[in-house]
Design a protein around this motif. Sequence first.
Motif, PDB file in Angstrom:
ATOM      1  N   ASP A  75       0.815  -1.212   0.000  1.00 32.73           N
ATOM      2  CA  ASP A  75       0.000   0.000   0.000  1.00 32.73           C
ATOM      3  C   ASP A  75       0.851   1.266   0.000  1.00 32.73           C
ATOM      4  O   ASP A  75       0.336   2.347  -0.277  1.00 32.73           O
ATOM      5  CB  ASP A  75      -0.927  -0.007   1.217  1.00 32.73           C
ATOM      6  N   ASP A  76       2.136   1.146   0.302  1.00 31.31           N
ATOM      7  CA  ASP A  76       3.067   2.275   0.295  1.00 31.31           C
ATOM      8  C   ASP A  76       3.953   2.124  -0.940  1.00 31.31           C
ATOM      9  O   ASP A  76       4.900   1.336  -0.958  1.00 31.31           O
ATOM     10  CB  ASP A  76       3.897   2.262   1.572  1.00 31.31           C
ATOM     11  N   LYS A  77       3.659   2.873  -1.990  1.00 29.14           N
ATOM     12  CA  LYS A  77       4.343   2.690  -3.275  1.00 29.14           C
ATOM     13  C   LYS A  77       5.846   2.911  -3.174  1.00 29.14           C
ATOM     14  O   LYS A  77       6.629   2.186  -3.808  1.00 29.14           O
ATOM     15  CB  LYS A  77       3.724   3.625  -4.313  1.00 29.14           C
ATOM     16  N   LEU A  78       6.281   3.901  -2.411  1.00 25.75           N
ATOM     17  CA  LEU A  78       7.717   4.147  -2.282  1.00 25.75           C
ATOM     18  C   LEU A  78       8.386   3.019  -1.510  1.00 25.75           C
ATOM     19  O   LEU A  78       9.447   2.520  -1.922  1.00 25.75           O
ATOM     20  CB  LEU A  78       7.970   5.484  -1.587  1.00 25.75           C
ATOM     21  N   LEU A  82      11.455   0.515  -2.862  1.00 24.68           N
ATOM     22  CA  LEU A  82      12.723   0.345  -2.146  1.00 24.68           C
ATOM     23  C   LEU A  82      12.930  -1.115  -1.757  1.00 24.68           C
ATOM     24  O   LEU A  82      14.045  -1.643  -1.837  1.00 24.68           O
ATOM     25  CB  LEU A  82      12.756   1.249  -0.912  1.00 24.68           C
ATOM     26  N   TRP A  83      11.871  -1.780  -1.333  1.00 24.19           N
ATOM     27  CA  TRP A  83      11.948  -3.203  -0.980  1.00 24.19           C
ATOM     28  C   TRP A  83      12.384  -4.014  -2.199  1.00 24.19           C
ATOM     29  O   TRP A  83      13.241  -4.907  -2.097  1.00 24.19           O
ATOM     30  CB  TRP A  83      10.587  -3.669  -0.481  1.00 24.19           C
ATOM     31  N   LEU A  84      11.800  -3.741  -3.350  1.00 26.95           N
ATOM     32  CA  LEU A  84      12.141  -4.475  -4.568  1.00 26.95           C
ATOM     33  C   LEU A  84      13.603  -4.255  -4.950  1.00 26.95           C
ATOM     34  O   LEU A  84      14.310  -5.204  -5.321  1.00 26.95           O
ATOM     35  CB  LEU A  84      11.231  -4.038  -5.708  1.00 26.95           C
ATOM     36  N   ILE A  85      14.051  -3.033  -4.859  1.00 22.76           N
ATOM     37  CA  ILE A  85      15.448  -2.728  -5.198  1.00 22.76           C
ATOM     38  C   ILE A  85      16.401  -3.465  -4.263  1.00 22.76           C
ATOM     39  O   ILE A  85      17.390  -4.070  -4.702  1.00 22.76           O
ATOM     40  CB  ILE A  85      15.684  -1.207  -5.147  1.00 22.76           C
ATOM     41  N   GLU A  86      16.106  -3.434  -2.973  1.00 23.59           N
ATOM     42  CA  GLU A  86      16.971  -4.067  -1.977  1.00 23.59           C
ATOM     43  C   GLU A  86      17.043  -5.577  -2.143  1.00 23.59           C
ATOM     44  O   GLU A  86      18.034  -6.207  -1.761  1.00 23.59           O
ATOM     45  CB  GLU A  86      16.472  -3.731  -0.572  1.00 23.59           C
ATOM     46  N   ARG A  87      16.035  -6.169  -2.740  1.00 21.25           N
ATOM     47  CA  ARG A  87      15.976  -7.631  -2.861  1.00 21.25           C
ATOM     48  C   ARG A  87      16.235  -8.132  -4.275  1.00 21.25           C
ATOM     49  O   ARG A  87      15.906  -9.258  -4.614  1.00 21.25           O
ATOM     50  CB  ARG A  87      14.632  -8.125  -2.338  1.00 21.25           C
ATOM     51  N   LYS A 110       1.722  10.170  -4.867  1.00 20.99           N
ATOM     52  CA  LYS A 110       1.452   9.983  -3.449  1.00 20.99           C
ATOM     53  C   LYS A 110       1.854   8.560  -3.087  1.00 20.99           C
ATOM     54  O   LYS A 110       1.649   7.621  -3.855  1.00 20.99           O
ATOM     55  CB  LYS A 110      -0.030  10.186  -3.158  1.00 20.99           C
ATOM     56  N   ARG A 111       2.426   8.404  -1.895  1.00 17.54           N
ATOM     57  CA  ARG A 111       2.866   7.072  -1.489  1.00 17.54           C
ATOM     58  C   ARG A 111       1.691   6.111  -1.339  1.00 17.54           C
ATOM     59  O   ARG A 111       1.839   4.916  -1.579  1.00 17.54           O
ATOM     60  CB  ARG A 111       3.647   7.160  -0.175  1.00 17.54           C
ATOM     61  N   ARG A 112       0.545   6.634  -0.934  1.00 18.06           N
ATOM     62  CA  ARG A 112      -0.634   5.781  -0.732  1.00 18.06           C
ATOM     63  C   ARG A 112      -1.810   6.339  -1.516  1.00 18.06           C
ATOM     64  O   ARG A 112      -1.930   7.545  -1.699  1.00 18.06           O
ATOM     65  CB  ARG A 112      -0.988   5.685   0.752  1.00 18.06           C
ATOM     66  N   GLY A 113      -2.684   5.444  -1.955  1.00 12.66           N
ATOM     67  CA  GLY A 113      -3.863   5.850  -2.702  1.00 12.66           C
ATOM     68  C   GLY A 113      -4.018   5.007  -3.948  1.00 12.66           C
ATOM     69  O   GLY A 113      -3.073   4.362  -4.403  1.00 12.66           O
ATOM     70  N   ASP A 114      -5.223   5.004  -4.494  1.00  7.16           N
ATOM     71  CA  ASP A 114      -5.479   4.256  -5.716  1.00  7.16           C
ATOM     72  C   ASP A 114      -6.282   5.111  -6.687  1.00  7.16           C
ATOM     73  O   ASP A 114      -6.580   6.265  -6.416  1.00  7.16           O
ATOM     74  CB  ASP A 114      -6.186   2.925  -5.438  1.00  7.16           C
TER      75      ASP A 114
END
Length: 249
Positions: A75-78, A82-87, A110-114
């Motif tokens: 739900d937090d796009k940023l 970052l999680w994807l990059i780190e892994r 926005k980091r959150r929202g649809d």
Amino acid sequence: MQRILFGNHPTQMPAIARYIDHARYEASFALLDAVDVARFDLVVPLRVEQIEAARPAVARGRAVLPTPELVALCDDKLALNLWLIERGFGDVVPELLGREPGVYPYIRKKRRGDFGIGCRMIHGPGEDDGSDDPDVFRQRAVPGAHEYVLHLLRIGGGIRFHVGYRYDMGQPLGVRGEVDRPASIEPVDPGDALGACADILDAMGYEGTCCFNYKLEDGALRLLEVNPRFGGSLVGVVTDYVSAHLAAL
């Protein structure tokens, strides 16, 4: 006849009621924290904020849902980028940019929202206020009129259901949602994107329903977001989704 409980959603409810096979399933819609989930064979939240209310159904074998931690991550796009990059999945992430990017176009999100709410395409100087709002980030815009959606149901470590769609936005830099609506939508074979998205879910240990939004750039997947919920374009195949979900429980 098996009973299916869906959460409330003003546009998805009438579409689900139209498309679900009434000879096989009885569909109900309600505030999920206001009903006894034990009365139903399957419980499906339609919004992210409904997932927690649906958790009692998991213990009764009436639903498979992602963990609270994974709901918060997706739900937090940023945070997800970052999680994807780190892994090791950085190749699917369009480049993250600083507060005042020197190249255009880019997208301010926005980091959150649809539904594209809070997202704005920046085409040149003066269109972005340059603020360092912690709820906002900036990312390279991926050009292309086609945006793709891949709905996935992962249960017991395996993909139990999937369906893909291609949206023609009619312009190379549209923001699908509240502002820009697609000119057309059609089913599509996700091809290699299915394996790439499944690998991400494997790394997460994700269980439940989700929706990947992405573009293709020279044939390579560029991930826009992952929604940890039932996606709107699932309504047309809701019977197939429900059947696969019940079979996997």
